[in-house]
Design a protein around this motif. Structure first.
Motif, PDB file in Angstrom:
ATOM      1  N   VAL A   1     -11.390   3.400   0.845  1.00  0.00           N
ATOM      2  CA  VAL A   1     -10.296   2.441   1.026  1.00  0.00           C
ATOM      3  C   VAL A   1      -9.973   1.772  -0.309  1.00  0.00           C
ATOM      4  O   VAL A   1      -8.840   1.827  -0.796  1.00  0.00           O
TER       5      VAL A   1
ATOM      6  N   LEU B   1      -0.630   2.743   3.350  1.00  0.00           N
ATOM      7  CA  LEU B   1      -1.894   2.658   4.071  1.00  0.00           C
ATOM      8  C   LEU B   1      -1.945   3.776   5.117  1.00  0.00           C
ATOM      9  O   LEU B   1      -0.921   4.091   5.742  1.00  0.00           O
TER      10      LEU B   1
ATOM     11  N   GLU C   1      -0.727  -7.625  13.785  1.00  0.00           N
ATOM     12  CA  GLU C   1      -2.119  -7.201  13.724  1.00  0.00           C
ATOM     13  C   GLU C   1      -2.841  -8.208  12.825  1.00  0.00           C
ATOM     14  O   GLU C   1      -2.225  -8.773  11.913  1.00  0.00           O
TER      15      GLU C   1
ATOM     16  N   ASN D   1       2.160  -5.460  10.648  1.00  0.00           N
ATOM     17  CA  ASN D   1       0.759  -5.305  10.241  1.00  0.00           C
ATOM     18  C   ASN D   1       0.717  -5.611   8.741  1.00  0.00           C
ATOM     19  O   ASN D   1       0.811  -4.717   7.915  1.00  0.00           O
ATOM     20  N   PRO D   2       0.627  -6.915   8.410  1.00  0.00           N
ATOM     21  CA  PRO D   2       0.714  -7.276   6.982  1.00  0.00           C
ATOM     22  C   PRO D   2      -0.634  -7.040   6.290  1.00  0.00           C
ATOM     23  O   PRO D   2      -1.636  -6.789   6.963  1.00  0.00           O
ATOM     24  N   PRO D   3      -0.673  -7.146   4.964  1.00  0.00           N
ATOM     25  CA  PRO D   3      -1.976  -7.129   4.290  1.00  0.00           C
ATOM     26  C   PRO D   3      -2.751  -8.358   4.751  1.00  0.00           C
ATOM     27  O   PRO D   3      -2.196  -9.448   4.755  1.00  0.00           O
ATOM     28  N   TYR D   4      -4.002  -8.192   5.189  1.00  0.00           N
ATOM     29  CA  TYR D   4      -4.744  -9.360   5.679  1.00  0.00           C
ATOM     30  C   TYR D   4      -6.203  -9.421   5.219  1.00  0.00           C
ATOM     31  O   TYR D   4      -6.997 -10.212   5.712  1.00  0.00           O
ATOM     32  N   VAL D   5      -6.571  -8.576   4.272  1.00  0.00           N
ATOM     33  CA  VAL D   5      -7.953  -8.618   3.781  1.00  0.00           C
ATOM     34  C   VAL D   5      -8.056  -9.732   2.727  1.00  0.00           C
ATOM     35  O   VAL D   5      -7.155  -9.887   1.891  1.00  0.00           O
TER      36      VAL D   5
ATOM     37  N   ALA E   1      -1.151  -3.306  -0.013  1.00  0.00           N
ATOM     38  CA  ALA E   1      -1.035  -3.211   1.448  1.00  0.00           C
ATOM     39  C   ALA E   1      -2.253  -3.808   2.144  1.00  0.00           C
ATOM     40  O   ALA E   1      -2.304  -3.879   3.370  1.00  0.00           O
ATOM     41  N   LEU E   2      -3.238  -4.245   1.362  1.00  0.00           N
ATOM     42  CA  LEU E   2      -4.489  -4.776   1.933  1.00  0.00           C
ATOM     43  C   LEU E   2      -4.679  -6.259   1.627  1.00  0.00           C
ATOM     44  O   LEU E   2      -5.171  -7.011   2.456  1.00  0.00           O
TER      45      LEU E   2
ATOM     46  N   ARG F   1      -4.238   3.449  11.173  1.00  0.00           N
ATOM     47  CA  ARG F   1      -5.576   3.307  11.769  1.00  0.00           C
ATOM     48  C   ARG F   1      -5.488   3.308  13.296  1.00  0.00           C
ATOM     49  O   ARG F   1      -4.527   2.748  13.841  1.00  0.00           O
TER      50      ARG F   1
HETATM   51  N1  GLN Z   1      -7.397  -2.615   8.853  1.00  0.00           N
HETATM   52  C1  GLN Z   1      -7.290  -2.382   7.447  1.00  0.00           C
HETATM   53  C2  GLN Z   1      -8.679  -2.211   6.842  1.00  0.00           C
HETATM   54  O1  GLN Z   1      -9.646  -2.551   7.452  1.00  0.00           O
HETATM   55  C3  GLN Z   1      -6.523  -3.480   6.758  1.00  0.00           C
HETATM   56  C4  GLN Z   1      -5.104  -3.384   7.096  1.00  0.00           C
HETATM   57  C5  GLN Z   1      -4.289  -4.514   6.582  1.00  0.00           C
HETATM   58  O2  GLN Z   1      -4.640  -5.255   5.675  1.00  0.00           O
HETATM   59  N2  GLN Z   1      -3.171  -4.595   7.171  1.00  0.00           N
HETATM   60  O3  GLN Z   1      -8.831  -1.698   5.773  1.00  0.00           O
END
Ligand code: GLN
Length: 309
Positions: free
Chosen positions: A232, A116, A271, A216-220, A240-241, A119
Motif C-alpha cells: 500500500v 487506489l 466510508e 470514500n475520501p483519504p482518511y488514513v 488518496a490515503l 477494496r
Molecule cells: N481502506 C484504505 C486502506 O486501508 C484507505 C482508503 C482511504 O483512505 N480512503 O488502505
C-alpha cells in the motif's frame, strides 16, 4: 513438420514442448506451472490464483477460456509478458496493478498507480447506497461520487440502478482518466459523467443538486501511512490515503461545503476508518444533518457513516 511430444498428463505437461527447429514452445499449462513455482518461491500467498489471473490477463482470456486452453501451445511473447508480471509482483507491487484490472461489486475496474485499488470494505458503502436508492424507488435520482478514483462506487450504482444519473468527481486528472475508462468498460456511459473538482473546495455551481453524495475520501492519519503494508505505502497514491493529522481533514471540509448541493431529504454517505464513525456523526449533527448513523462492514467494523439533511 515439427515433432510433437506430449505427456498427456497436465501436471507433467511442462515436458510437452513443441520443437520448432530448436525453439521450444510451451503450453499454457507449462507457463502456469512455471509462474506458480516462481510466485510460491517469492512468498506470494495465493500463488496458484495469481498465476492463473496473470496468464489469463496476459493472454486476454477469461477464467473459463484459460482452463479450456491449458493444453494448447502458447504462441507469441506470452511467456515474456507473464515473466514481466511476475517480476513486478515479486518486487512487492499489488497484484491488481500488475493485472491492470480488479473486481469490485462483481464488475471489472481498470486500475493503475494513479488510483487506489477498490477494496472489498468499500462494497459496504456501494451496497448501502444502492439499497437507499432502491428504497426511495424514485426515478432519475442524481448521485455524486466525490473523490471517485477508479469510479468504482458511482459506477456500481449506475450499473445497478439504471435510471439514476451519476456524476464522478476527482481532482486528479489521472484518476478521472481511469474513471472514464471504467465508465466505458462497464457500459454506463448513458447515465454517468466525469467532472474535475476539488473535494476540499466549494462545489462548482455547474454541478446542480443531488439526492445522494457518496464519498470514500483519504482518511488514513498522516503518521500512520508509513505503518501500512508495503504494497500500500510504496505503490498506492499517497494523496488518496492521507487524511491529515487525525485522518478527518476531508470530512471536515466536505460536510459543510458540499451539503449546499444536497436536495431536501438528500443523503451524504462516507466510508471511514475503524475509529472515525463517531467523530463524523458529530460533524453531521453540527451541520444540521438528521439521522446520522454508522453502518458496519462484513467484519463488524463501523465502516460507513450516513446523514440525511
Ligand atoms: N481502506 C484504505 C486502506 O486501508 C484507505 C482508503 C482511504 O483512505 N480512503 O488502505
Amino acid at each position: 513438420m515439427p515433432a510433437l511430444r506430449t505427456s498427456g498428463k497436465l501436471e507433467e505437461a511442462h515436458f510437452a514442448v513443441l520443437d520448432c527447429g530448436g525453439i521450444k514452445i510451451k503450453t499454457y499449462n507449462d507457463i502456469y506451472l512455471d509462474a506458480r513455482r516462481k510466485l510460491k518461491a517469492a512468498g506470494v500467498e495465493d500463488f496458484s490464483l495469481e498465476a492463473r489471473l496473470m496468464i489469463s490477463a496476459a493472454a486476454g482470456k477469461s477464467k473459463e477460456e484459460f482452463l479450456r486452453d491449458l493444453k494448447l501451445y502458447a504462441l507469441g511473447d506470452l511467456e515474456e509478458r507473464v515473466n514481466d508480471m511476475i517480476s513486478r509482483r515479486c518486487a512487492g507491487e499489488p497484484v491488481a496493478y500488475v493485472l491492470g484490472e480488479w473486481e469490485f461489486m462483481s464488475l471489472p475496474f481498470k486500475v493503475d498507480k494513479g488510483v487506489l485499488i477498490p477494496r472489498p470494505d468499500t462494497e459496504t458503502l456501494a451496497e448501502l447506497a444502492i439499497k437507499l436508492l432502491q428504497s426511495r424507488g424514485g426515478s432519475g435520482e442524481r448521485v455524486l461520487d466525490l473523490c471517485c478514483g477508479t469510479g468504482c462506487i458511482g459506477i456500481s450504482i449506475a450499473y445497478n440502478i439504471a435510471d439514476c444519473r451519476v456524476v464522478l468527481v476527482d481532482n486528479s486528472m489521472r484518476a478521472l482518466r481511469a474513471a472514464r475508462a471504467n465508465v466505458l468498460r462497464n457500459h454506463v456511459t448513458k447515465n454517468t459523467t466525469c467532472i474535475e473538482a476539488d473535494a476540499k473546495s466549494a462545489p462548482p455551481m455547474l454541478l446542480g443538486k443531488f439526492d445522494l453524495i457518496v464519498c470514500n475520501p483519504p482518511y488514513v492519519k498522516t503518521s500512520e501511512i508509513d505503518t501500512l503494508d508495503k504494497s500500500v505505502k510504496d505503490f498506492e497514491p499517497r494523496e488518496a490515503l492521507d487524511g491529515g493529522k487525525d485522518g478527518l481533514d476531508f470530512y471536515r471540509a466536505i460536510i459543510p461545503k458540499w451539503k449546499a448541493i444536497l436536495k431536501e431529504n438528500g443523503c451524504m454517505m462516507f466510508e471511514c476508518g475503524e475509529d472515525q464513525a463517531e467523530a463524523i456523526c458529530e460533524m453531521f449533527k453540527e451541520n444540521g444533518f438528521e439521522n446520522a448513523a454508522p453502518y458496519r462492514d462484513a467484519r463488524g467494523v463501523r465502516r460507513v457513516v450516513a446523514g440525511i439533511i
